[in-house]
Scaffold this motif. Structure first.
Motif, PDB file in Angstrom:
ATOM      1  N   UNK A  76     -34.452  54.635  44.179  1.00  0.00           N
ATOM      2  CA  UNK A  76     -33.258  53.954  43.689  1.00  0.00           C
ATOM      3  C   UNK A  76     -33.405  52.449  43.903  1.00  0.00           C
ATOM      4  N   UNK A  77     -33.330  51.694  42.815  1.00  0.00           N
ATOM      5  CA  UNK A  77     -33.455  50.236  42.906  1.00  0.00           C
ATOM      6  C   UNK A  77     -32.137  49.528  42.612  1.00  0.00           C
ATOM      7  N   UNK A  78     -31.150  50.251  42.127  1.00  0.00           N
ATOM      8  CA  UNK A  78     -29.856  49.635  41.844  1.00  0.00           C
ATOM      9  C   UNK A  78     -28.756  50.669  41.790  1.00  0.00           C
ATOM     10  N   UNK A  79     -27.634  50.368  42.433  1.00  0.00           N
ATOM     11  CA  UNK A  79     -26.463  51.249  42.422  1.00  0.00           C
ATOM     12  C   UNK A  79     -25.258  50.416  42.020  1.00  0.00           C
ATOM     13  N   UNK A  80     -24.537  50.858  40.996  1.00  0.00           N
ATOM     14  CA  UNK A  80     -23.364  50.115  40.546  1.00  0.00           C
ATOM     15  C   UNK A  80     -22.373  51.072  39.902  1.00  0.00           C
ATOM     16  N   UNK A  81     -21.217  50.552  39.525  1.00  0.00           N
ATOM     17  CA  UNK A  81     -20.215  51.351  38.822  1.00  0.00           C
ATOM     18  C   UNK A  81     -19.948  50.721  37.456  1.00  0.00           C
ATOM     19  N   UNK A  82     -19.803  51.566  36.441  1.00  0.00           N
ATOM     20  CA  UNK A  82     -19.522  51.114  35.092  1.00  0.00           C
ATOM     21  C   UNK A  82     -18.613  52.124  34.404  1.00  0.00           C
ATOM     22  N   UNK A  83     -18.109  51.728  33.254  1.00  0.00           N
ATOM     23  CA  UNK A  83     -17.303  52.635  32.447  1.00  0.00           C
ATOM     24  C   UNK A  83     -18.226  53.497  31.595  1.00  0.00           C
ATOM     25  N   UNK A  84     -17.971  54.795  31.577  1.00  0.00           N
ATOM     26  CA  UNK A  84     -18.778  55.739  30.800  1.00  0.00           C
ATOM     27  C   UNK A  84     -17.868  56.667  30.026  1.00  0.00           C
ATOM     28  N   UNK A  85     -18.417  57.295  28.990  1.00  0.00           N
ATOM     29  CA  UNK A  85     -17.672  58.249  28.171  1.00  0.00           C
ATOM     30  C   UNK A  85     -18.065  59.665  28.562  1.00  0.00           C
ATOM     31  N   UNK A  86     -17.147  60.343  29.235  1.00  0.00           N
ATOM     32  CA  UNK A  86     -17.381  61.704  29.691  1.00  0.00           C
ATOM     33  C   UNK A  86     -16.678  62.688  28.762  1.00  0.00           C
ATOM     34  N   UNK A  90     -13.180  61.852  29.520  1.00  0.00           N
ATOM     35  CA  UNK A  90     -12.978  60.735  28.613  1.00  0.00           C
ATOM     36  C   UNK A  90     -13.600  59.467  29.167  1.00  0.00           C
ATOM     37  N   UNK A  91     -13.016  58.334  28.818  1.00  0.00           N
ATOM     38  CA  UNK A  91     -13.549  57.055  29.304  1.00  0.00           C
ATOM     39  C   UNK A  91     -13.087  56.838  30.741  1.00  0.00           C
ATOM     40  N   UNK A  92     -14.044  56.702  31.647  1.00  0.00           N
ATOM     41  CA  UNK A  92     -13.701  56.599  33.066  1.00  0.00           C
ATOM     42  C   UNK A  92     -14.796  55.855  33.812  1.00  0.00           C
ATOM     43  N   UNK A  93     -14.495  55.466  35.028  1.00  0.00           N
ATOM     44  CA  UNK A  93     -15.477  54.767  35.852  1.00  0.00           C
ATOM     45  C   UNK A  93     -16.491  55.768  36.394  1.00  0.00           C
ATOM     46  N   UNK A  94     -17.763  55.410  36.304  1.00  0.00           N
ATOM     47  CA  UNK A  94     -18.831  56.315  36.717  1.00  0.00           C
ATOM     48  C   UNK A  94     -19.827  55.575  37.598  1.00  0.00           C
ATOM     49  N   UNK A  95     -20.644  56.348  38.294  1.00  0.00           N
ATOM     50  CA  UNK A  95     -21.688  55.804  39.156  1.00  0.00           C
ATOM     51  C   UNK A  95     -22.973  55.689  38.359  1.00  0.00           C
ATOM     52  N   UNK A  96     -23.531  54.486  38.308  1.00  0.00           N
ATOM     53  CA  UNK A  96     -24.789  54.233  37.605  1.00  0.00           C
ATOM     54  C   UNK A  96     -25.896  54.030  38.631  1.00  0.00           C
ATOM     55  N   UNK A  97     -27.023  54.738  38.442  1.00  0.00           N
ATOM     56  CA  UNK A  97     -28.200  54.572  39.287  1.00  0.00           C
ATOM     57  C   UNK A  97     -29.367  54.132  38.423  1.00  0.00           C
ATOM     58  N   UNK A  98     -29.975  53.004  38.768  1.00  0.00           N
ATOM     59  CA  UNK A  98     -31.219  52.576  38.125  1.00  0.00           C
ATOM     60  C   UNK A  98     -32.354  52.894  39.092  1.00  0.00           C
ATOM     61  N   UNK A  99     -33.344  53.611  38.595  1.00  0.00           N
ATOM     62  CA  UNK A  99     -34.416  54.092  39.471  1.00  0.00           C
ATOM     63  C   UNK A  99     -35.775  53.761  38.880  1.00  0.00           C
ATOM     64  N   UNK A 108     -29.455  57.068  35.616  1.00  0.00           N
ATOM     65  CA  UNK A 108     -28.610  58.234  35.816  1.00  0.00           C
ATOM     66  C   UNK A 108     -27.147  57.797  35.890  1.00  0.00           C
ATOM     67  N   UNK A 109     -26.268  58.596  35.299  1.00  0.00           N
ATOM     68  CA  UNK A 109     -24.834  58.314  35.308  1.00  0.00           C
ATOM     69  C   UNK A 109     -24.113  59.565  35.802  1.00  0.00           C
TER      70      UNK A 109
END
Length: 342
Positions: A76-86, A90-99, A108-109
């Motif tokens: 894992x090189x980056x962890x952040x939160x963004x809006x995603x479409x589930x 529906x549209x909600x805040x999600x956990x984003x992982x850049x690896x 990964x979302x």
């Protein structure tokens, strides 16, 4: 002899792994379990479970457990939160992982299907931070800040068993006289004339420990794992009887560590369990699509991260393929696109 067990869980990303690989290894501790997590990037609309351990993140589908992910904290090189479409929220805040794994980037979302709780974010971020700040337990280190006032700077979960003077490091022709510090986690050697000339070898990175003949006489030889550099370190201690005593002590501690490893990731959950009404998720009818043609796509393709690409790159002629292709991202070659380990 202790069988060497390669530590891969924290250093690899694997897709659709077997039940044996999902099983936690010795020393791997389950820190948190979240039962309603959607893998929004690769399995949107599929409710799953996320397990947070001191070595990795494991996600699996609740309806089809063989659909799963294992993401090592070291990747894992980056962890952040963004809006995603589930599909489920529906549209909600999600956990984003850049690896990054084997020179390939994945994204990964994850979306928490239980509204009103930040537990997904707090658990993953805090555990990853604890992992990232405890590398000394797991990584071989050269010329690190290990010694203070001629004493080993102990780690929080480390216990010192013995200090051994008169240990010659045989890495150079003339050798360097120094001291061993033997603990429950690692073996540390430093030169008596220069504390910064040192090496810290965690037991998890030791492949073999032997006593054998060398051009300097009988020596204690430590071979480290491939992932730590595949070093062969030689040490001489006089008299030979004392060398054998040190060998027995290190070998015994190595065997004990293998049965119950100390990975150094300390974490305590601070939030209390949520009331039942907050943990209840309304049943959702999943959309099921049956694939009749029997085709199958590689699992990793859904997670491949292509930076911030917004449009196709211009076409270029490939001498290797003999045809026009889209220009490759920087740092990639035609051959490297086929070298993805799944």
């Amino acid at each position: 002899m202790t069988t060497y067990d390669v530590l891969w869980e924290d250093r690899d990303i694997r897709f659709d792994i077997s039940p044996q690989q999902m099983r936690r290894r010795n020393g791997e501790i389950l820190i948190d379990r979240l039962d309603s997590i959607e893998d929004t990037k690769g399995n949107n609309g599929d409710r799953g479970r996320l397990l947070v351990t001191n070595l990795r993140l494991i996600w699996h589908s609740q309806s089809l457990p063989r659909v799963n992910l294992s993401i090592g904290h070291s990747c894992i090189v980056g962890v952040t939160t963004r809006t995603a479409n589930s599909k489920l929220r529906g549209q909600t805040e999600a956990l984003y992982l850049l690896t990054r794994c084997n020179n390939t980037r994945f994204e990964f979302i994850f979306t928490n299907l239980v509204p009103g709780t930040p537990r997904l974010f707090t658990s993953v971020i805090a555990v990853h931070r604890a992992y990232d700040t405890s590398k000394m337990y797991r990584d071989l280190k050269l010329r690190a800040a290990l010694i203070q006032n001629r004493s080993l700077r102990l780690l929080p979960q480390e216990k010192l068993f013995s200090n051994v003077d008169g240990v010659w490091n045989l890495s150079s022709d003339q050798g360097n006289l120094g001291t061993f510090h033997i603990t429950n986690v690692r073996v540390v050697w430093h030169a008596n004339m220069n504390d910064s000339f040192n090496v810290s070898v965690p037991y998890i990175q030791i492949k073999t420990i032997k006593v054998r003949d060398s051009k300097f006489g009988v020596a204690l030889v430590v071979e480290t794992s491939l992932q730590s550099g595949a070093y062969i370190l030689g040490f001489r201690i006089d008299p030979v009887e004392r060398l054998h005593e040190v060998f027995k002590e290190i070998h015994s501690l190595h065997r004990t560590y293998s049965n119950s490893p100390v990975f150094g990731v300390e974490f305590q959950k601070e939030d209390k369990p949520l009331p039942l009404e907050y943990m209840t998720v309304e049943p959702v009818q999943d959309d099921i699509e049956i694939d009749l043609d029997g085709s199958k796509t590689d699992a990793f393709t859904a997670y491949f991260a292509d930076g911030a690409k917004e449009k196709d790159r211009p076409p270029v002629y490939s001498d290797e393929l003999g045809l026009a292709i889209e220009k490759l991202p920087e740092g990639f070659t035609i051959s490297s696109l086929w070298e993805v380990d799944v």
